[in-house]
Design a protein around this motif. Sequence first.
Motif, PDB file in Angstrom:
ATOM      1  N   PRO A 175       0.829  -1.211   0.000  1.00  9.12           N
ATOM      2  CA  PRO A 175       0.000   0.000   0.000  1.00  9.12           C
ATOM      3  C   PRO A 175       0.858   1.253   0.000  1.00  9.12           C
ATOM      4  O   PRO A 175       1.004   1.931   1.005  1.00  9.12           O
ATOM      5  CB  PRO A 175      -0.798  -0.139   1.302  1.00  9.12           C
ATOM      6  CG  PRO A 175       0.105  -0.915   2.199  1.00  9.12           C
ATOM      7  CD  PRO A 175       0.853  -1.871   1.311  1.00  9.12           C
ATOM      8  N   ILE A 176       1.423   1.545  -1.161  1.00  9.82           N
ATOM      9  CA  ILE A 176       2.372   2.649  -1.261  1.00  9.82           C
ATOM     10  C   ILE A 176       1.747   3.967  -0.847  1.00  9.82           C
ATOM     11  O   ILE A 176       2.389   4.813  -0.218  1.00  9.82           O
ATOM     12  CB  ILE A 176       2.916   2.752  -2.712  1.00  9.82           C
ATOM     13  CG1 ILE A 176       3.678   1.461  -3.060  1.00  9.82           C
ATOM     14  CG2 ILE A 176       3.808   3.972  -2.882  1.00  9.82           C
ATOM     15  CD1 ILE A 176       4.155   1.401  -4.490  1.00  9.82           C
ATOM     16  N   GLU A 177       0.464   4.141  -1.157  1.00 10.15           N
ATOM     17  CA  GLU A 177      -0.181   5.402  -0.835  1.00 10.15           C
ATOM     18  C   GLU A 177      -0.300   5.619   0.672  1.00 10.15           C
ATOM     19  O   GLU A 177      -0.521   6.749   1.120  1.00 10.15           O
ATOM     20  CB  GLU A 177      -1.557   5.470  -1.486  1.00 10.15           C
ATOM     21  CG  GLU A 177      -2.601   4.550  -0.868  1.00 10.15           C
ATOM     22  CD  GLU A 177      -2.490   3.116  -1.337  1.00 10.15           C
ATOM     23  OE1 GLU A 177      -1.554   2.829  -2.126  1.00 10.15           O
ATOM     24  OE2 GLU A 177      -3.299   2.280  -0.928  1.00 10.15           O
ATOM     25  N   LEU A 259       9.876  -2.337   5.384  1.00 10.05           N
ATOM     26  CA  LEU A 259      10.385  -2.945   4.159  1.00 10.05           C
ATOM     27  C   LEU A 259      10.815  -1.890   3.145  1.00 10.05           C
ATOM     28  O   LEU A 259      11.813  -2.062   2.434  1.00 10.05           O
ATOM     29  CB  LEU A 259       9.317  -3.858   3.543  1.00 10.05           C
ATOM     30  CG  LEU A 259       8.936  -5.093   4.372  1.00 10.05           C
ATOM     31  CD1 LEU A 259       7.793  -5.853   3.697  1.00 10.05           C
ATOM     32  CD2 LEU A 259      10.135  -6.005   4.576  1.00 10.05           C
ATOM     33  N   GLN A 260      10.072  -0.791   3.072  1.00  6.01           N
ATOM     34  CA  GLN A 260      10.403   0.252   2.106  1.00  6.01           C
ATOM     35  C   GLN A 260      11.703   0.968   2.455  1.00  6.01           C
ATOM     36  O   GLN A 260      12.344   1.549   1.579  1.00  6.01           O
ATOM     37  CB  GLN A 260       9.257   1.275   2.014  1.00  6.01           C
ATOM     38  CG  GLN A 260       7.989   0.745   1.376  1.00  6.01           C
ATOM     39  CD  GLN A 260       8.171   0.441  -0.106  1.00  6.01           C
ATOM     40  OE1 GLN A 260       8.954   1.084  -0.788  1.00  6.01           O
ATOM     41  NE2 GLN A 260       7.456  -0.548  -0.602  1.00  6.01           N
ATOM     42  N   GLN A 261      12.089   0.927   3.716  1.00 14.23           N
ATOM     43  CA  GLN A 261      13.297   1.648   4.131  1.00 14.23           C
ATOM     44  C   GLN A 261      14.506   0.737   4.295  1.00 14.23           C
ATOM     45  O   GLN A 261      15.625   1.221   4.508  1.00 14.23           O
ATOM     46  CB  GLN A 261      13.033   2.394   5.442  1.00 14.23           C
ATOM     47  CG  GLN A 261      12.005   3.507   5.308  1.00 14.23           C
ATOM     48  CD  GLN A 261      11.739   4.233   6.609  1.00 14.23           C
ATOM     49  OE1 GLN A 261      12.580   4.273   7.509  1.00 14.23           O
ATOM     50  NE2 GLN A 261      10.561   4.824   6.739  1.00 14.23           N
ATOM     51  N   ALA A 262      14.311  -0.573   4.197  1.00 13.42           N
ATOM     52  CA  ALA A 262      15.412  -1.517   4.371  1.00 13.42           C
ATOM     53  C   ALA A 262      16.228  -1.650   3.090  1.00 13.42           C
ATOM     54  O   ALA A 262      15.791  -1.283   2.001  1.00 13.42           O
ATOM     55  CB  ALA A 262      14.870  -2.876   4.795  1.00 13.42           C
ATOM     56  N   GLU A 280       6.155 -10.573   0.706  1.00 14.03           N
ATOM     57  CA  GLU A 280       5.940  -9.146   0.943  1.00 14.03           C
ATOM     58  C   GLU A 280       7.221  -8.355   0.719  1.00 14.03           C
ATOM     59  O   GLU A 280       7.192  -7.240   0.175  1.00 14.03           O
ATOM     60  CB  GLU A 280       5.426  -8.934   2.365  1.00 14.03           C
ATOM     61  CG  GLU A 280       4.018  -9.446   2.591  1.00 14.03           C
ATOM     62  CD  GLU A 280       3.607  -9.388   4.056  1.00 14.03           C
ATOM     63  OE1 GLU A 280       4.388  -8.843   4.869  1.00 14.03           O
ATOM     64  OE2 GLU A 280       2.522  -9.880   4.391  1.00 14.03           O
ATOM     65  N   ALA A 281       8.346  -8.910   1.137  1.00 11.62           N
ATOM     66  CA  ALA A 281       9.620  -8.226   0.946  1.00 11.62           C
ATOM     67  C   ALA A 281       9.947  -8.089  -0.538  1.00 11.62           C
ATOM     68  O   ALA A 281      10.387  -7.021  -0.992  1.00 11.62           O
ATOM     69  CB  ALA A 281      10.734  -8.990   1.671  1.00 11.62           C
ATOM     70  N   ALA A 283       7.756  -8.122  -3.005  1.00 15.82           N
ATOM     71  CA  ALA A 283       6.781  -7.190  -3.582  1.00 15.82           C
ATOM     72  C   ALA A 283       7.176  -5.742  -3.307  1.00 15.82           C
ATOM     73  O   ALA A 283       6.843  -4.841  -4.087  1.00 15.82           O
ATOM     74  CB  ALA A 283       5.390  -7.465  -3.018  1.00 15.82           C
ATOM     75  N   SER A 284       7.887  -5.524  -2.210  1.00 17.81           N
ATOM     76  CA  SER A 284       8.344  -4.180  -1.856  1.00 17.81           C
ATOM     77  C   SER A 284       9.605  -3.773  -2.596  1.00 17.81           C
ATOM     78  O   SER A 284      10.115  -2.673  -2.393  1.00 17.81           O
ATOM     79  CB  SER A 284       8.595  -4.107  -0.340  1.00 17.81           C
ATOM     80  OG  SER A 284       7.401  -4.346   0.373  1.00 17.81           O
ATOM     81  N   GLY A 285      10.128  -4.677  -3.440  1.00 13.42           N
ATOM     82  CA  GLY A 285      11.311  -4.348  -4.219  1.00 13.42           C
ATOM     83  C   GLY A 285      12.610  -4.511  -3.462  1.00 13.42           C
ATOM     84  O   GLY A 285      13.602  -3.825  -3.765  1.00 13.42           O
ATOM     85  N   LEU A 286      12.638  -5.438  -2.497  1.00  5.67           N
ATOM     86  CA  LEU A 286      13.858  -5.682  -1.734  1.00  5.67           C
ATOM     87  C   LEU A 286      14.624  -6.869  -2.300  1.00  5.67           C
ATOM     88  O   LEU A 286      14.014  -7.876  -2.678  1.00  5.67           O
ATOM     89  CB  LEU A 286      13.518  -5.988  -0.275  1.00  5.67           C
ATOM     90  CG  LEU A 286      13.400  -4.818   0.698  1.00  5.67           C
ATOM     91  CD1 LEU A 286      13.034  -5.328   2.082  1.00  5.67           C
ATOM     92  CD2 LEU A 286      14.701  -4.036   0.763  1.00  5.67           C
ATOM     93  N   PRO A 287      15.955  -6.787  -2.346  1.00  4.21           N
ATOM     94  CA  PRO A 287      16.736  -7.999  -2.592  1.00  4.21           C
ATOM     95  C   PRO A 287      16.602  -8.910  -1.375  1.00  4.21           C
ATOM     96  O   PRO A 287      16.642  -8.436  -0.239  1.00  4.21           O
ATOM     97  CB  PRO A 287      18.169  -7.470  -2.747  1.00  4.21           C
ATOM     98  CG  PRO A 287      18.192  -6.193  -1.992  1.00  4.21           C
ATOM     99  CD  PRO A 287      16.806  -5.607  -2.111  1.00  4.21           C
ATOM    100  N   VAL A 288      16.392 -10.207  -1.602  1.00  6.87           N
ATOM    101  CA  VAL A 288      16.113 -11.110  -0.491  1.00  6.87           C
ATOM    102  C   VAL A 288      17.108 -12.259  -0.455  1.00  6.87           C
ATOM    103  O   VAL A 288      17.624 -12.704  -1.487  1.00  6.87           O
ATOM    104  CB  VAL A 288      14.676 -11.676  -0.564  1.00  6.87           C
ATOM    105  CG1 VAL A 288      13.652 -10.542  -0.500  1.00  6.87           C
ATOM    106  CG2 VAL A 288      14.478 -12.510  -1.824  1.00  6.87           C
ATOM    107  N   ILE A 289      17.344 -12.729   0.757  1.00  3.15           N
ATOM    108  CA  ILE A 289      18.132 -13.933   1.015  1.00  3.15           C
ATOM    109  C   ILE A 289      17.250 -14.860   1.831  1.00  3.15           C
ATOM    110  O   ILE A 289      16.600 -14.425   2.784  1.00  3.15           O
ATOM    111  CB  ILE A 289      19.410 -13.615   1.805  1.00  3.15           C
ATOM    112  CG1 ILE A 289      20.307 -12.642   1.041  1.00  3.15           C
ATOM    113  CG2 ILE A 289      20.179 -14.900   2.145  1.00  3.15           C
ATOM    114  CD1 ILE A 289      21.426 -12.050   1.899  1.00  3.15           C
ATOM    115  N   SER A 290      17.223 -16.140   1.471  1.00  2.00           N
ATOM    116  CA  SER A 290      16.412 -17.088   2.242  1.00  2.00           C
ATOM    117  C   SER A 290      17.113 -18.431   2.320  1.00  2.00           C
ATOM    118  O   SER A 290      17.790 -18.864   1.374  1.00  2.00           O
ATOM    119  CB  SER A 290      15.038 -17.272   1.595  1.00  2.00           C
ATOM    120  OG  SER A 290      14.307 -18.300   2.252  1.00  2.00           O
TER     121      SER A 290
END
Length: 378
Positions: A175-177, A259-262, A280-281, A283-290
């Motif tokens: 929910p960017i808005e 997430l938007q600030q990480a 969710e991460a 979708a927020s445009g984060l590079p992820v490690i799992s």
Amino acid sequence: MRLTLIIYSLTYGGAERVMSIMANYWAAKGWQITILTFDDNKIPQFDLDSRVLYTPLGIASKSPNAIIGIYNNLNRIGTLRNAIINSKPDVVISFMSKINAITLLTTRWLNIPVVISERSNPIKSYLGGAWKQLRQQTYPFADRIVFQTKIARDCFPLELQNNSCIIPNMVVLPPIEKQSSDKVLRERSLVAMGRFVPEKGFDLLLQAFAQLNNRYPEWTLTILGDGKLRPELEYLRNQLGLSDRVYFPGMVKNNYDFLQQAEIFVMSSRFEGFPNALCEAMASGLPVISTDCPSGPREIIRDGIDGILVPNEDVSALAAAMERLISDEEQRKSLAVRAPEIIERFSVEKIMGMWEEVLAEVITDFSRMEKPTKNLTP
């Protein structure tokens, strides 16, 4: 369409969030949706459409011994049965193993089709002998079983697999808005989130982050969530000398603000069902490690394209992957660009379409069976 959805609670959790999304989606289509929970929490953690009838039944009390346990379960079945009858559903949908078993017992003679869904890894999730036996005895009563991954489905007998389908979780556009302008993270932040329980592997994450402590002093780690292991995790953090580098802000209202600030998202789980936090991460445009744990991450991450998979429960490999992204901004950007494609791969419309296909099939199959007319009297 009238649907009754059943789950233990609508507090913090992935299955709970998915059920709330499903309820809201169908309510918006004009369907009559009832959610029944076993707990007594009058205010759900997740926002529900005003048209959804939310009914906490208050039948979640713990049993100190077997005798009281039998009484409590009989009480649960009676209360749940009456609530289902009053909701007059065309189909009942139940989430989670224990709730599924009780729901199947409750609806056994109501002539209502029941769809159940496993929401975790059946092998790794501890149920206890009695509950495993009850699951084995009741699951054949289900009109359809929904699994999130093929790995989870393959844990069950062939007869149950033949009456099942695979539906992953949906990914909701952040929910960017509604983003907050407040600064919730320090610069150069890694973030993780989930319940503070052993399966989430946050102890492994702390150990891995400690290996990078001296080389990257400007980076911090924030772990969102809460749970029974908080004291142990706080103690481990302090023992590793990370008290000024690792933060536990607790359960937050909007994960997306963090997430938007990480810079990087890390999931260290020992096992999963289909991890919403990871989706969710991305979708927020984060590079992820799992961790490549059973099950879920391998179905979500395209290794090297939109994220990185590391061997399960391997602290050194986890630390190496974290250092790899911390030290390589270009790779972070490359993974981040592709990560939001998950929104299309697991869109709400696509996933809910799969659920609706199952409902249509179940109703059709049920109507073809020679059964007496529904008797919905208590």
